[in-house]
Design an enzyme around this catalytic site. Sequence first.
Site, short mmCIF file in Angstrom:
data_model
loop_
_atom_site.label_atom_id
_atom_site.label_comp_id
_atom_site.label_asym_id
_atom_site.label_seq_id
_atom_site.Cartn_x
_atom_site.Cartn_y
_atom_site.Cartn_z
CD GLU A 329 -2.95 -1.15 2.31
OE1 GLU A 329 -4.09 -1.56 2.11
OE2 GLU A 329 -2.55 -0.72 3.41
CB VAL A 330 3.97 2.30 -1.67
CG1 VAL A 330 4.75 3.60 -1.84
CG2 VAL A 330 4.78 1.29 -0.88
#
EC number: 3.2.1.52
Length: 533
Positions: A329-330
């Site tokens: 989840e960057v």
Amino acid sequence: MKIKTLFLLLPLIWINPTMAQKSINIIPQPNSIEQRSGMVILDRNVAIIAEDSLKNEAYILSELLGKGLGQKPSIKSKGKGFKLEVDRALSEVLGDEGYILKIEKNEISIKARTVNGVFYGIQSFRQILPEDFEFRTYTKDILLPELKITDKARFPWRAFMLDESRHFKGKAVVKDLLDQMALLKMNKFHWHLTDDQGWRIEIKKYPKLTLIGSKRDDTQTARKSEERTGKSHEGFYTQEDIKEIIEYANKLHITIVPEIEMPGHAMAAIAAYPWLGTLGTTTEVSEIFGIMDDSFLISDPKVIRFLEDVLDEVMALFPGEVIHIGGDEVNFDTWKNSKEIHSFMKEKELKSPVDLQIYFTNGISNYIDRAGKRMMGWNDIMGEDIHEKAIEESHKVEEKLALSAIVHFWKGDLELINRAVKEGYDVVNSNHWDTYLDYTYERLPLSKSYAFDPIPQGLEKKYHSKILGLGTQMWSEWIPTVEKMENQIYPRLAAYSESGWTSTDQKGFEKFEKKLQSLKKRWSLTGINFNDK
């Protein structure tokens, strides 16, 4: 050792092997139970016979038997008694964690190829004893069924993950969880120690990580809600605390896999040292949950040095082979708007933020490899667009994840697992629809947890060995209390233990539900708040 066979002669109480086997309520289900119609009496003066390599296991068994018998059995290296034995010749039959447990008229014994196997044999023996054996002293004879159990693990990776970044629980709670994992033969404790909402591990070179990063002023109460608890939240483990928990886990044959999130989910660290961040504006630990804007500025050599310094201390602390770096989840929009990131990508000829993340991840993987360990990360690290927004349609990802990495699958099409194993990666399957313990029982009922198979349907048999096993995850954003946490974990943890240990031909949900009643009695006596709806 005074053990007598009692043959049940009266028709009213005669037990045939089929009926008797149903009364052996062991979870996870052993792969073979041969039961006779006789019963034996457990001698109160029994001694434990074990070689030096089994001192820990002998001590555990002595403590266990002492609770119900009212006295701890002595431990001897020779003689007659309850025998614990390591036999290296048993490898083909039992693997590294299997065991043979015999309860016979002249002897009780547990034999295995490894110390681990002997320990798991003891856990099965525990569940043959009366449910309240560990909670009171028996004054009457304790009857045990004559039997032989031959058992081994289906998968080498049987993990439970606890997220303590979002809500800190503390040493006593962790030890209780480890105790239940051991009873269920789960062997990996995945410890999620850092995230946006809290940094929970002392790093001596960077004291502000816990001085500042372990505290937040408030906490969001529900998803997308503006409401807050109105209370601060804090907590962290010193390195001495962690050493204590590692020692405790080692005695239970549980390996701890620490997770240090990078390059995203990093706001607690950035709040402590703002120069670590890409935005340059993060100064507080996040009180809300979700995908945050900021992440480590991985184009800066000082930030890379910081991460390596942190990993050095983490790898020195944890003796296990695997270090988990998260990698999920960057927020790529932040990188897209960063001049420093753009300049770095141009210098390294990286075409997209996805390529940049893989480039960074490989650097970290190589660093961990050189220390003699392996990197693990959520399957975002492979560069697939599992969030359906990360990659421009016009660009094909060019960077390739290092083959030494373990891919921890949690999201996306199951075909991604097939692709990963065919390309040579080891995979742990934690498909979120099937394994996330923060989900309600309506969304993830016990029957669905039990039905979970780490090997995706249709995967060619030649790739099955690349599936290391499974993990089940206790994410704690909305689980602030121990009571609520236990309700989410139990009884589903028992279902996952059987999915990880038991061969598919020995599984059956109806049989599992019946056995579960025995385990629930133990949980009640332990004080565990399990879900019983």
